[in-house]
Design an enzyme around this catalytic site. Structure first.
Site, PDB file in Angstrom:
ATOM      1  N   ASP A  77      94.706  51.554 -51.099  1.00 39.15           N
ATOM      2  CA  ASP A  77      95.659  50.502 -51.462  1.00 39.15           C
ATOM      3  C   ASP A  77      95.107  49.155 -50.992  1.00 39.15           C
ATOM      4  O   ASP A  77      94.208  49.106 -50.164  1.00 39.15           O
ATOM      5  CB  ASP A  77      97.027  50.760 -50.827  1.00 39.15           C
ATOM      6  N   ASP A  79      96.137  45.643 -49.272  1.00 39.45           N
ATOM      7  CA  ASP A  79      97.188  44.936 -48.535  1.00 39.45           C
ATOM      8  C   ASP A  79      96.810  43.467 -48.406  1.00 39.45           C
ATOM      9  O   ASP A  79      95.634  43.137 -48.221  1.00 39.45           O
ATOM     10  CB  ASP A  79      97.352  45.539 -47.137  1.00 39.45           C
ATOM     11  N   ASP A 159      95.284  47.731 -35.198  1.00 39.30           N
ATOM     12  CA  ASP A 159      94.922  48.817 -34.284  1.00 39.30           C
ATOM     13  C   ASP A 159      93.429  48.841 -33.943  1.00 39.30           C
ATOM     14  O   ASP A 159      93.033  48.614 -32.800  1.00 39.30           O
ATOM     15  CB  ASP A 159      95.436  50.178 -34.793  1.00 39.30           C
TER      16      ASP A 159
HETATM   17  P1  ATP Z   1      94.271  53.841 -45.246  1.00 38.46           P
HETATM   18  O1  ATP Z   1      94.934  52.974 -46.275  1.00 38.46           O
HETATM   19  O2  ATP Z   1      92.967  54.386 -45.598  1.00 38.46           O
HETATM   20  O3  ATP Z   1      95.198  54.850 -44.702  1.00 38.46           O
HETATM   21  P2  ATP Z   1      94.494  51.519 -43.590  1.00 38.46           P
HETATM   22  O4  ATP Z   1      93.712  51.047 -42.431  1.00 38.46           O
HETATM   23  O5  ATP Z   1      94.587  50.622 -44.772  1.00 38.46           O
HETATM   24  O6  ATP Z   1      93.919  52.929 -43.993  1.00 38.46           O
HETATM   25  P3  ATP Z   1      97.333  51.368 -43.591  1.00 38.46           P
HETATM   26  O7  ATP Z   1      98.320  52.303 -42.997  1.00 38.46           O
HETATM   27  O8  ATP Z   1      97.298  51.149 -45.052  1.00 38.46           O
HETATM   28  O9  ATP Z   1      95.934  51.858 -43.074  1.00 38.46           O
HETATM   29  O10 ATP Z   1      97.540  49.993 -42.834  1.00 38.46           O
HETATM   30  C1  ATP Z   1      96.938  48.759 -43.240  1.00 38.46           C
HETATM   31  C2  ATP Z   1      96.510  47.966 -42.024  1.00 38.46           C
HETATM   32  O11 ATP Z   1      97.634  47.686 -41.201  1.00 38.46           O
HETATM   33  C3  ATP Z   1      95.535  48.696 -41.107  1.00 38.46           C
HETATM   34  O12 ATP Z   1      94.209  48.545 -41.535  1.00 38.46           O
HETATM   35  C4  ATP Z   1      95.792  48.005 -39.778  1.00 38.46           C
HETATM   36  O13 ATP Z   1      95.156  46.759 -39.730  1.00 38.46           O
HETATM   37  C5  ATP Z   1      97.277  47.763 -39.819  1.00 38.46           C
HETATM   38  N1  ATP Z   1      98.036  48.872 -39.232  1.00 38.46           N
HETATM   39  C6  ATP Z   1      98.578  49.931 -39.860  1.00 38.46           C
HETATM   40  N2  ATP Z   1      99.205  50.748 -39.028  1.00 38.46           N
HETATM   41  C7  ATP Z   1      99.060  50.217 -37.805  1.00 38.46           C
HETATM   42  C8  ATP Z   1      99.505  50.582 -36.501  1.00 38.46           C
HETATM   43  N3  ATP Z   1     100.213  51.697 -36.308  1.00 38.46           N
HETATM   44  N4  ATP Z   1      99.186  49.765 -35.476  1.00 38.46           N
HETATM   45  C9  ATP Z   1      98.479  48.630 -35.675  1.00 38.46           C
HETATM   46  N5  ATP Z   1      98.034  48.249 -36.855  1.00 38.46           N
HETATM   47  C10 ATP Z   1      98.319  49.003 -37.922  1.00 38.46           C
HETATM   48 MG    MG Z   2      95.677  50.956 -46.482  1.00 35.78          MG
END
Ligand code: ATP
Ligand code: MG
Length: 469
Positions: A77, A79, A159
Site C-alpha cells: 500500500d 501511505d 518504529d
Molecule cells: P507493510 O505495509 O509491508 O506491512 P509498512 O511498514 O508499510 O509495512 P504499515 O502498517 O503499512 O507498515 O505502516 C506504515 C508505516 O507506519 C510504517 O512504515 C511505520 O513508519 C509506521 N507504523 C506503522 N505501525 C507502527 C507502529 N506500531 N509503531 C510505529 N510506527 C508504525
Molecule cells: Mg504499508
C-alpha cells in the site's frame, strides 16, 4: 545503491538529545541518486500527492512503500504524510473519509484502493508529566495519540529506521531521518529510540520486527531482538481484533513458515495461540507437524498464485486442540462424536478469540471444514454426491490430505485410504461407499450453515472472502 550507503554512513553525528538512530538533520537523497521513479508509484497515490502539493501543502510518500521500492519489492500500500490537517485534506478530496479515534486519518477512496493520508504526528512536549502519564496505561502503553507535529517529529515516532523514509513529491528526493537507507543496504533492522520502551508503548512492534525480518530478509539488531522474549506477554494487552489483522499479515503474505518459526523462538507465537503452546514442545509429533505443514502449504500456494483463506488456516491450527477437547468430552460425558465436535468447536473458538479474534466469516467455514471430516468418514450412497457438491468440499478435501500427510503412523493408513476414496470420487462417477469405512453409521442430518443442504445440486461457489482452490 553503494553510493547511497557511503553517503548515509558519512552523515552528521547524532545529537545526544534525539532518540537513538534519529539524525539531527535528514539525509537528502536527490532524484538522480536513488532508483525510485514516479512510474513505480500507483496512480491514486500520485494524484493525492499532487493535489496536496498543488494546494500548497507538503506531501510525502512514507514508510513501507518507500522502503519496499528501494528494495525492489512491490509495495502493499502507499501511505502519504502531510502537514495539512485531516480537515484540510477532507476539503481537498470529495472521495475522502476521516477515520480513527486514537489518531485521525484521512482515507481517500479510489474504487477499492484506499490511500491513507496522515498528518505529521508530534510529541507531547508541551504536556506535564502527569498529562503524559495519564495517556499511558499501567504497562506504559500509549492509549491516546492525537497531537500534530513536524516531519522530524513524525519520523521519530515511527518504529524502525527503514520505515522512516520520506519521498517528497516537491523535489522527488528521499528524506532519510534515521539512516534507514544504510540499514536497508546492510540488511539490519534497527528500532528508532530504545527498543524496550518502544515495545512497551506498542507491543505489536515485536510482531512487526519479526515480520520485517523475514519479509525483507533483514537481521534484527541485537537491541531489537534481545528484549522480545521478556516482553512477549505484553501482547495480552492488545485487542484481539488487532492481533487478528497482524496474524493475517504474518501468515498470508508468503512468509508464514519463517514467521511461525521465528515467532515460536521468541515466545510470541505462544501468546497468540496459547492453545498450541504444548505442541511446540514436541516437534516430532503429529500436531506440530500439522501446524508446520499448514504454514508451508500456505506459502507454497501463494508462491503458485493460488488462493488461500484464513478459514482453512485457522481450521488447521486449531484441529488438534479440537481433537483434545472432543476426546475429553466423549470420555467424560459419553457424547457421540458429532455432538462432541459441536461443543468442542464452541469451546476452542471461545478460547482462541480471547487472544486473536477470528471473525465469524472465517470461523463458520472453518467449522464446516471440521464437520466435513466426520462426514467424509461416514458418507455412503447419495451422501457422497452431496458432499462432492458441498461449497466447502475442496477445502475439506485438502484438509483431509493434510491430516493424512501429518498423521501418526497408526492413523495414517486409515486417513490415506479415506483420502484415496475421495480422490477417486472426484474423478469417477461411482457413488459407492468408501471401502475403508465399513463402520458407516448413518450420518446424522446436519444443518447446512451456508447455502443450505444441497443434494447433488449444482456446485455453488464458496462464499468466503478468498475461496480456496
Ligand atoms: P507493510 O505495509 O509491508 O506491512 P509498512 O511498514 O508499510 O509495512 P504499515 O502498517 O503499512 O507498515 O505502516 C506504515 C508505516 O507506519 C510504517 O512504515 C511505520 O513508519 C509506521 N507504523 C506503522 N505501525 C507502527 C507502529 N506500531 N509503531 C510505529 N510506527 C508504525
Ligand atoms: Mg504499508
Amino acid at each position: 545503491m553503494k553510493a547511497l550507503a557511503k553517503k548515509a554512513l558519512g552523515a552528521k553525528e547524532q545529537n545526544s538529545e534525539l532518540p537513538a538512530n534519529i539524525l539531527a538533520k535528514p539525509i537528502v537523497i536527490s532524484r538522480d541518486q536513488h532508483p525510485i521513479s514516479r512510474k513505480d508509484i500507483a496512480e491514486p497515490a500520485l494524484k493525492v500527492l499532487y493535489r496536496l502539493h498543488n494546494a500548497g501543502y507538503e506531501a510525502y510518500l512514507v514508510g513501507g512503500c518507500v522502503r519496499d521500492l528501494l528494495l525492489g519489492l512491490k509495495p502493499k500500500d502507499f501511505d502519504v504524510a502531510t502537514n495539512a490537517s485531516p480537515e484540510q485534506v477532507h476539503k481537498l478530496f470529495r472521495n475522502c473519509r476521516l477515520v480513527g479515534r486514537r489518531f485521525r486519518l484521512a482515507h481517500i477512496m479510489f474504487g477499492r484502493e484506499v490511500i491513507e493520508v496522515a498528518t505529521f504526528r508530534g510529541h507531547h512536549d508541551d504536556e506535564t508529566e502527569e498529562q503524559k502519564h495519564a495517556k499511558r496505561d499501567a504497562q506504559g502503553m500509549l492509549v491516546r495519540d492525537n497531537v500534530y507535529g513536524t516531519i522530524e517529529e513524525d519520523a521519530q515516532r515511527r518504529d524502525f529506521t527503514v520505515n522512516a523514509l520520506y519521498y517528497n513529491i516537491a523535489d522527488f528526493a528521499i528524506y532519510d531521518f534515521a539512516n534507514g537507507v544504510r540499514d536497508i543496504e546492510t540488511g539490519v533492522l534497527r528500532m528508532i529510540g530504545d527498543a524496550e520502551t518502544r515495545y512497551r508503548e506498542d507491543p505489536v512492534r515485536m510482531l512487526r520486527a519479526i515480520r520485517f525480518a523475514t519479509k525483507l530478509s533483514m537481521r534484527m539488531d541485537d537491541s531489537v531482538a534481545q528484549p522480545i522474549k521478556e516482553h512477549a506477554a505484553l501482547l495480552q494487552n492488545i485487542p484481539p481484533a488487532r492481533l487478528f489483522e497482524e496474524c493475517l499479515k504474518l501468515f498470508t503474505a508468503g512468509k508464514a513458515l519463517a514467521n511461525f518459526e521465528m515467532l515460536s523462538d521468541y515466545h510470541l507465537f505462544q501468546q497468540l495461540f496459547p492453545l498450541l503452546k504444548s505442541y511446540l514442545q514436541a516437534p516430532d509429533e503429529a500436531p506440530y507437524q500439522m501446524i508446520r505443514q499448514t504454514f508451508a502449504d500456505t506459502d507454497s500456494r501463494i508462491q503458485q498464485g493460488l488462493s488461500i483463506t484464513p478459514a482453512y488456516l485457522f481450521a488447521a491450527l486449531l484441529w488438534w486442540p479440537l481433537q483434545a477437547r472432543m476426546e475429553q468430552l466423549m470420555f467424560e460425558s459419553g457424547l457421540p462424536p458429532i455432538d462432541a465436535m459441536n461443543i468442542a468447536a464452541a469451546d476452542v473458538w471461545g478460547r482462541q478469540v480471547q487472544t486473536v479474534s477470528v471473525p465469524k466469516r472465517f470461523t463458520i467455514p472453518a467449522r464446516e471444514i471440521w464437520q466435513m471430516q466426520q462426514r467424509f468418514e461416514r458418507a455412503k450412497g447419495k451422501r457422497v454426491q452431496t458432499l462432492l457438491g458441498h461449497p466447502r468440499f475442496r477445502a475439506a478435501y485438502d484438509f483431509l490430505l493434510l491430516r493424512a500427510a501429518t498423521a501418526t503412523p497408526l492413523e495414517r493408513k486409515q486417513l490415506t485410504a479415506q483420502a484415496e476414496f475421495w480422490t477417486e470420487q472426484q474423478k469417477g462417477h461411482s457413488p459407492s461407499s468408501p471401502a475403508a469405512h465399513d463402520n458407516a453409521a448413518p450420518a446424522r442430518k446436519k444443518r447446512g450453515r451456508r447455502g443450505g443442504r444441497r443434494r447433488g445440486g449444482p456446485r455453488k461457489k464458496p462464499s468466503g472472502d478468498t475461496p480456496k482452490s
